[in-house]
Motif scaffolding. Structure first.
Motif, PDB file in Angstrom:
ATOM      1  N   ASP A 349      76.489  22.968 106.999  1.00 11.13           N
ATOM      2  CA  ASP A 349      75.477  22.114 106.374  1.00 11.13           C
ATOM      3  C   ASP A 349      74.498  23.008 105.638  1.00 11.13           C
ATOM      4  O   ASP A 349      74.162  24.080 106.099  1.00 11.13           O
ATOM      5  CB  ASP A 349      74.723  21.314 107.442  1.00 11.13           C
ATOM      6  CG  ASP A 349      75.674  20.400 108.196  1.00 11.13           C
ATOM      7  OD1 ASP A 349      76.520  19.781 107.527  1.00 11.13           O
ATOM      8  OD2 ASP A 349      75.572  20.324 109.432  1.00 11.13           O
ATOM      9  N   GLY A 350      74.011  22.522 104.522  1.00  8.70           N
ATOM     10  CA  GLY A 350      72.995  23.269 103.776  1.00  8.70           C
ATOM     11  C   GLY A 350      73.459  24.684 103.464  1.00  8.70           C
ATOM     12  O   GLY A 350      74.614  24.911 103.121  1.00  8.70           O
ATOM     13  N   HIS A 351      72.554  25.646 103.663  1.00 10.68           N
ATOM     14  CA  HIS A 351      72.867  27.028 103.285  1.00 10.68           C
ATOM     15  C   HIS A 351      73.318  27.878 104.474  1.00 10.68           C
ATOM     16  O   HIS A 351      73.354  29.087 104.386  1.00 10.68           O
ATOM     17  CB  HIS A 351      71.635  27.681 102.638  1.00 10.68           C
ATOM     18  CG  HIS A 351      71.340  27.160 101.275  1.00 10.68           C
ATOM     19  ND1 HIS A 351      71.983  27.614 100.154  1.00 10.68           N
ATOM     20  CD2 HIS A 351      70.499  26.194 100.857  1.00 10.68           C
ATOM     21  CE1 HIS A 351      71.528  26.968  99.093  1.00 10.68           C
ATOM     22  NE2 HIS A 351      70.618  26.104  99.487  1.00 10.68           N
ATOM     23  N   ASP A 352      73.649  27.234 105.617  1.00 12.21           N
ATOM     24  CA  ASP A 352      73.948  28.017 106.824  1.00 12.21           C
ATOM     25  C   ASP A 352      75.201  28.846 106.732  1.00 12.21           C
ATOM     26  O   ASP A 352      75.330  29.854 107.401  1.00 12.21           O
ATOM     27  CB  ASP A 352      74.273  27.137 108.031  1.00 12.21           C
ATOM     28  CG  ASP A 352      73.211  26.190 108.356  1.00 12.21           C
ATOM     29  OD1 ASP A 352      72.115  26.389 107.838  1.00 12.21           O
ATOM     30  OD2 ASP A 352      73.507  25.279 109.120  1.00 12.21           O
ATOM     31  N   THR A 356      79.260  24.994 101.616  1.00  8.98           N
ATOM     32  CA  THR A 356      78.595  23.791 102.123  1.00  8.98           C
ATOM     33  C   THR A 356      79.589  22.626 102.073  1.00  8.98           C
ATOM     34  O   THR A 356      80.440  22.573 101.185  1.00  8.98           O
ATOM     35  CB  THR A 356      77.361  23.490 101.251  1.00  8.98           C
ATOM     36  OG1 THR A 356      76.539  24.656 101.254  1.00  8.98           O
ATOM     37  CG2 THR A 356      76.569  22.316 101.787  1.00  8.98           C
ATOM     38  N   LYS A 357      79.454  21.731 103.019  1.00  8.39           N
ATOM     39  CA  LYS A 357      80.327  20.549 103.038  1.00  8.39           C
ATOM     40  C   LYS A 357      80.083  19.702 101.782  1.00  8.39           C
ATOM     41  O   LYS A 357      78.951  19.598 101.306  1.00  8.39           O
ATOM     42  CB  LYS A 357      80.013  19.700 104.274  1.00  8.39           C
ATOM     43  CG  LYS A 357      80.554  20.296 105.558  1.00  8.39           C
ATOM     44  CD  LYS A 357      80.621  19.226 106.641  1.00  8.39           C
ATOM     45  CE  LYS A 357      81.462  19.637 107.811  1.00  8.39           C
ATOM     46  NZ  LYS A 357      80.915  20.634 108.691  1.00  8.39           N
ATOM     47  N   ILE A 358      81.158  19.113 101.284  1.00  5.54           N
ATOM     48  CA  ILE A 358      81.011  18.273 100.080  1.00  5.54           C
ATOM     49  C   ILE A 358      80.563  16.886 100.499  1.00  5.54           C
ATOM     50  O   ILE A 358      81.130  16.283 101.408  1.00  5.54           O
ATOM     51  CB  ILE A 358      82.358  18.151  99.334  1.00  5.54           C
ATOM     52  CG1 ILE A 358      82.916  19.542  98.999  1.00  5.54           C
ATOM     53  CG2 ILE A 358      82.208  17.274  98.090  1.00  5.54           C
ATOM     54  CD1 ILE A 358      84.322  19.516  98.427  1.00  5.54           C
ATOM     55  N   GLU A 359      79.507  16.408  99.844  1.00  6.40           N
ATOM     56  CA  GLU A 359      79.114  15.020 100.077  1.00  6.40           C
ATOM     57  C   GLU A 359      79.155  14.315  98.740  1.00  6.40           C
ATOM     58  O   GLU A 359      78.748  14.867  97.718  1.00  6.40           O
ATOM     59  CB  GLU A 359      77.695  14.972 100.644  1.00  6.40           C
ATOM     60  CG  GLU A 359      77.677  15.080 102.147  1.00  6.40           C
ATOM     61  CD  GLU A 359      76.267  15.169 102.686  1.00  6.40           C
ATOM     62  OE1 GLU A 359      75.388  14.458 102.139  1.00  6.40           O
ATOM     63  OE2 GLU A 359      76.042  15.968 103.600  1.00  6.40           O
ATOM     64  N   LEU A 360      79.641  13.093  98.744  1.00  2.10           N
ATOM     65  CA  LEU A 360      79.695  12.364  97.475  1.00  2.10           C
ATOM     66  C   LEU A 360      78.346  11.713  97.211  1.00  2.10           C
ATOM     67  O   LEU A 360      77.655  11.308  98.148  1.00  2.10           O
ATOM     68  CB  LEU A 360      80.774  11.287  97.548  1.00  2.10           C
ATOM     69  CG  LEU A 360      82.194  11.810  97.821  1.00  2.10           C
ATOM     70  CD1 LEU A 360      83.205  10.669  97.726  1.00  2.10           C
ATOM     71  CD2 LEU A 360      82.566  12.913  96.831  1.00  2.10           C
ATOM     72  N   ASP A 361      77.952  11.647  95.957  1.00  2.00           N
ATOM     73  CA  ASP A 361      76.749  10.885  95.632  1.00  2.00           C
ATOM     74  C   ASP A 361      77.101   9.857  94.567  1.00  2.00           C
ATOM     75  O   ASP A 361      78.271   9.715  94.176  1.00  2.00           O
ATOM     76  CB  ASP A 361      75.600  11.807  95.213  1.00  2.00           C
ATOM     77  CG  ASP A 361      75.825  12.431  93.849  1.00  2.00           C
ATOM     78  OD1 ASP A 361      76.955  12.318  93.337  1.00  2.00           O
ATOM     79  OD2 ASP A 361      74.880  13.020  93.309  1.00  2.00           O
ATOM     80  N   ASN A 392      76.477  23.586  91.876  1.00  2.00           N
ATOM     81  CA  ASN A 392      75.713  24.251  92.923  1.00  2.00           C
ATOM     82  C   ASN A 392      76.513  24.388  94.209  1.00  2.00           C
ATOM     83  O   ASN A 392      77.186  23.455  94.621  1.00  2.00           O
ATOM     84  CB  ASN A 392      74.450  23.451  93.231  1.00  2.00           C
ATOM     85  CG  ASN A 392      73.684  23.176  91.978  1.00  2.00           C
ATOM     86  OD1 ASN A 392      74.054  22.289  91.226  1.00  2.00           O
ATOM     87  ND2 ASN A 392      72.671  23.965  91.739  1.00  2.00           N
ATOM     88  N   LEU A 393      76.374  25.548  94.839  1.00  2.00           N
ATOM     89  CA  LEU A 393      77.044  25.742  96.132  1.00  2.00           C
ATOM     90  C   LEU A 393      76.514  24.745  97.145  1.00  2.00           C
ATOM     91  O   LEU A 393      77.230  24.288  98.022  1.00  2.00           O
ATOM     92  CB  LEU A 393      76.794  27.158  96.664  1.00  2.00           C
ATOM     93  CG  LEU A 393      77.395  28.335  95.912  1.00  2.00           C
ATOM     94  CD1 LEU A 393      77.373  29.565  96.798  1.00  2.00           C
ATOM     95  CD2 LEU A 393      78.817  28.057  95.472  1.00  2.00           C
ATOM     96  N   SER A 394      75.222  24.404  97.007  1.00  2.00           N
ATOM     97  CA  SER A 394      74.622  23.531  98.007  1.00  2.00           C
ATOM     98  C   SER A 394      75.121  22.097  97.913  1.00  2.00           C
ATOM     99  O   SER A 394      74.808  21.277  98.762  1.00  2.00           O
ATOM    100  CB  SER A 394      73.099  23.574  97.900  1.00  2.00           C
ATOM    101  OG  SER A 394      72.726  23.264  96.582  1.00  2.00           O
ATOM    102  N   THR A 395      75.891  21.780  96.878  1.00  2.00           N
ATOM    103  CA  THR A 395      76.494  20.444  96.850  1.00  2.00           C
ATOM    104  C   THR A 395      78.008  20.553  97.022  1.00  2.00           C
ATOM    105  O   THR A 395      78.749  19.647  96.671  1.00  2.00           O
ATOM    106  CB  THR A 395      76.160  19.690  95.543  1.00  2.00           C
ATOM    107  OG1 THR A 395      76.550  20.521  94.438  1.00  2.00           O
ATOM    108  CG2 THR A 395      74.700  19.378  95.443  1.00  2.00           C
TER     109      THR A 395
END
Ligand code: ATP
Ligand code: ATP
Ligand code: MG
Ligand code: MG
Length: 878
Positions: A349-352, A356-361, A392-395
């Motif tokens: 999750d996040g930057h850990d 990062t896990k993919i979440e759809l928006d 972005n890596l965060s998404t």
């Protein structure tokens, strides 16, 4: 079982010099004290069922499964808890191995020691291990749900304290270069190096990062404008503040496809790219408005997304960022593929984590549709379907290292761009079809410049070479040959620490350096008191090392702090061990003088190999520490014939020796005579041998730190055992008819040392006002009594106001016993109240006598003397 105490160690300590992060749990096994694991029915099976992964623990048998063999054959519960505490942390992702369990002198009470990587998690693991064990003993099992909760909680502690991947990368690189680091009180602010040479970072901003540069980079429009004015290709675009302006703006940038983004956003928030219709533009406007008042409308450029990292004006790495996507296998739907992708353990999750896990928006579904699919479509084998528009890596995006492919002209351009913006560490976002060709040839653009760019994509790219970008940061902060430490001189011993620390600090002041020092009286920087109090532990040491003005750290390092939390530093440049004598025995599970010597040897062992251990050659327990330390050895001795020291010098060693009335440094064939003790006020004209010893130690340490003989001499001649420079250490007052001496000796070795001086008092009676801290052992008080009878003509025995738990009157009784053993005719009197005892002794002092006061409160004793009208505070001369 009962946990009596949990302590957290953070530096070299009694248990280990290398393993700094240890939890010590003092555990009363109670009924289990005499039962070993094989005698508890079902325990082995229950433990194995609960934690089958304990199989991995080698333990003393030294092979896989070794620990479980010990459990089956029978071992103590403390030992088992140690292993469980380690295993629980491992299950939560913190791989650790060091542990020890030892019996204490209290029957049934054990010290269980184990490593941690996060403090809170470590303490939690200790408590959980006890709970788990108790449950298996009582019920033969530990509920699975509880175990899972424990592991979850441990992970949460760890995650909350995590510094983030960029900071971690820098810290790891710093450790590789032996650059010390300290996490400053405020979260995420990290100090690298010590004292005046320190630098700070916060994520990937340094203390050299220009605030103007950061502000400019955060304003995307201004960045673009200044870059455009410098001829750098940027997207054609404009800023809108009102919806009414949107239509004109779209026209201005040359119509669709366009991008709408917040003026000062980051992490891809509120951005919509590749907008092709008015409806999409309207929706994009609303999304961006949620992040920022002002919006950027710009042309959409086709190409791949690149992040170019420039540090200290030099190109360091470039990563291509690919938006979150899935690749078809001809069988699974897009949603199924997404799920599978997210199961990758590298995705957190996040930057850990690395990814990062993919979440759809909301944009994701439109994007899928635009590519001709639905979320339940089966994706043909090898086909890529993008799930997010920005990379972005965060998404959930991935990164591919392209450092070796970038065109030299683009390198030149990137380096020029960061100069124009004014940043020391910057990430430039470039959209281009091919980073291997100059931007202007392929219509590539610079979309923004980032201050505090993330390092994750360069350190751990999904594909390609991992780049040591943290190394570039450290090269910038600490260029080769630039120091990052200040010399640390750590002083320990049973007696004389404060005096030696103060004297050494005083000597260093003659080198015009800013000295930070800590003592039992307080923490000082230069000539000023920073904080009063008994500051001989790691916190005070850290205050000094953290201070951006200090150039030298001289640290009194007392047993209490070492026991409580270990040393504040991994290595000192010089470690002084003055002496080891019986004191404080029985406290903190240190019961024997050898244990005490081991505790003090931690200072000797925590010295750089090219540093020096300054050892008292006259104290056997100190001298043999030479075998333990990896540092060079330097001895000091009061005995100029010492064979140990002679041999040492003959083999090229260095030593400080008291010879022919001089404090001298001997090195090879040379004798550097520093000063005659008659001219060194601290030694009371040479009458206080222990002060000569302290002087030797301090002079030697200064010499080893390249302080000149002249500077050392100047220091020795101007340092006085006065109330102002060393309160409570041999402060002598002339009261006209008689003298009074206030000293802090508080153990037999201290009394003995003081006795050597008092015996030299030949003009009259020697009167002692004596007592000791109540928490010492009985035999300590008897020894004090015996010594007093030998030293004084008359003794007034008093007790401290704070008896530290000892019943009133018992300490004095023991002292009387001691006195009577040596000299039943000795004149003594017991007056428990310290003030009364002092006044009584002073009132009755005959002409020419010396009243020696060993007070609980130095200040009060000095006040009592002062009201009598001292003629002068004096330093004995020859
Ligand atoms: P980050 O913090 O990750 O850098 P951000 O929120 O600051 O993101 P930008 O860097 O401006 O936003 O844009 C995010 C991404 O969107 C870019 O890296 C790029 O892939 C894409 N993008 C932005 N502007 C354009 C553009 N004009 N044409 C094409 N793509 C663009
Ligand atoms: P503490 O443990 O209280 O911090 P310390 O080690 O800092 O003590 P000092 O405060 O310097 O020691 O000295 C305390 C007393 O110990 C002195 O007043 C003196 O009586 C005695 N002392 C000082 N130096 C020595 C020495 N080298 N050997 C034996 N006794 C000493
Ligand atoms: Mg960006
Ligand atoms: Mg002290």
């Amino acid at each position: 079982m009962r946990i009596l105490k949990i302590q957290t160690l953070r530096g070299p300590n009694y248990w280990s010099i290398q393993h700094h992060k240890l939890i010590i749990m003092r555990l009363d096994l109670e009924k289990l004290a005499d039962i070993s694991s094989n005698e508890i029915p079902g325990f082995y099976d229950g433990l194995l069922k609960t934690l089958p992964t304990l199989e991995r623990h080698f333990c003393s048998p030294g092979y896989h499964g070794g620990f479980l063999v010990r459990v089956r054959e029978g071992t103590m519960m403390g030992h088992i808890i140690e292993h469980i505490a380690l295993e629980l942390q491992s299950l939560a992702g913190m791989e650790l191995g060091f542990g020890r369990t030892r019996e204490t002198s209290t029957p049934g009470v054990y010290q269980v020691v184990f490593e941690y990587s996060n403090e809170e998690a470590g303490r939690y693991a200790g408590r959980a291990a006890v709970r788990l064990c108790q449950s298996i003993i009582d019920r033969g099992r530990y509920p699975q749900a509880e175990l899972e909760q424990d592991v979850q909680d441990l992970q949460d502690f760890w995650r909350e304290a995590s510094l983030g991947p960029s900071t971690e990368a820098i810290i790891k690189e710093a450790e590789k270069r032996s650059i010390p680091w300290i996490c400053l009180g405020t979260r995420f602010l990290i100090q690298l190096g010590y004292g005046i040479h320190q630098k700070r970072i916060q994520a990937t901003m340094s203390d050299q990062t220009s605030i103007l540069g950061v502000e400019l980079a955060c304003d995307k429009e201004s960045t673009k404008r200044i870059l455009a004015d410098s001829g750098v290709p940027v997207p054609r675009g404009t800023v809108v503040n009102f919806f009414d302006e949107l239509e004109d703006a779209i026209e201005l940038v040359g119509s669709y496809p366009i991008v709408i983004k917040p003026l000062d956003g980051n992490h891809g928030r509120g951005i919509t790219t590749d907008i092709r219709t008015w409806e999409e533009a309207e929706a994009a406007y609303d999304r961006a408005r949620q992040i920022s008042r002002s919006l950027i409308v710009e042309r959409y450029y086709v190409g791949r997304d690149h992040r170019v990292l420039v540090i200290d004006g030099k190109f360091v790495a470039v990563a291509e960022r690919v938006p979150a996507h899935v690749v078809g296998d001809g069988k699974s739907t897009i949603m199924e593929l997404l799920e599978k992708t997210n199961q990758d353990p590298k995705r957190g999750d996040g930057h850990d984590n690395v990814l990062t896990k993919i979440e759809l928006d909301h944009t994701s579904y439109k994007l899928i549709e635009r590519q001709g699919y639905k979320d339940n479509s089966i994706l043909p084998e090898g086909q890529v379907c993008y799930l997010r528009a920005t990379a972005n890596l965060s998404t959930g995006g991935i990164a591919i290292d392209r450092t070796d492919e970038i065109h030299p002209e683009n390198v030149w351009l990137a380096q020029r761009i960061v100069k124009i913006i004014g940043l020391d560490i910057a990430g430039i976002d470039i959209v281009t079809t091919d980073i291997g060709r100059p931007l202007r040839e392929v219509d590539g653009v610079v979309v923004e410049v980032n201050a505090a760019p993330g390092f994750r994509m360069h350190v751990a790219p999904s594909k390609g070479v991992s780049r040591n970008v943290a190394g570039a940061v450290l090269d910038m902060l600490f260029p080769r040959d630039k120091p990052f430490r200040v010399p640390i001189i750590s002083i320990t011993g049973t007696n004389g620490k404060t005096t030696t620390t103060r004297l050494l600090a005083h000597i260093f002041k003659h080198t015009n350096k800013v000295v930070g020092y800590t003592t039992t009286d307080g923490t000082y920087i230069g000539n000023y008191l920073v904080e009063a109090g008994d500051n001989t532990g790691p916190q005070s040491a850290q205050l000094i090392l953290q201070d951006p003005t200090i150039e030298v750290a001289v640290l009194e390092t007392a047993r209490g702090g070492i026991l409580r939390s270990g040393l504040a530093f991994a290595f000192a440049n010089v470690g002084i061990i003055l002496n080891v004598a019986a004191d404080h025995l029985g406290l903190g599970d240190i019961d024997t003088i050898d244990q005490l010597a081991h505790l003090k040897s931690i200072v000797a062992e925590s010295i750089f190999p090219d540093g020096y251990a300054v050892l008292n050659a006259d104290d056997h327990r100190v001298a043999i520490m030479a075998e333990k330390t990896k540092a060079n050895i330097a001895y000091f001795t009061m005995n100029s014939d010492s064979k140990l020291v002679r041999d040492h010098i003959q083999t090229g060693g260095v030593a400080a020796v008291y010879e022919n009335g001089f404090v001298s440094i001997l090195k090879g064939d040379w004798t550097h005579r520093i000063e005659r003790v008659d001219n060194i006020p601290l030694t009371m004209g040479g009458k206080a041998p222990f002060m000569i010893a302290n002087t030797l130690a301090a002079s030697l340490a200064a010499f080893l730190q390249n302080v000149t003989i002249e500077e050392i001499r100047a220091g020795l001649k101007t340092f006085r055992a006065s109330v102002s420079q060393t309160p409570g250490r041999m402060n002598l007052f002339n009261l006209g008819d008689y003298h009074a001496l206030v000293d802090y000796a508080h153990n037999p070795a201290g009394y003995e040392a003081l006795g050597a001086f008092v015996r030299n008092w030949t003009t009259g009676n020697r009167i002692g006002v004596i007592g000791g801290p109540g928490d010492r052992r009985d035999d300590n008080f008897i020894a004090l009594g015996k010594l007093s009878a030998q030293i004084f003509d008359r003794v007034v025995i008093k007790e401290d106001d704070d008896n530290r738990g000892r019943p009133r009157g018992t300490a004095s009784e023991l002292i009387v016993q001691g006195i009577c053993k040596v000299n039943p005719d000795c004149s003594y009197e017991v007056i428990l109240d310290e003030t009364q005892a002092i006044n009584r002794a002073l009132d009755a002092a005959p002409k020419g006598s010396l009243v020696v006061i060993l007070p609980e409160s130095v200040n009060r004793a000095i006040e009592l003397i002062k009201v009598r009208g001292i003629v002068k505070e004096e330093i004995l001369q020859h």
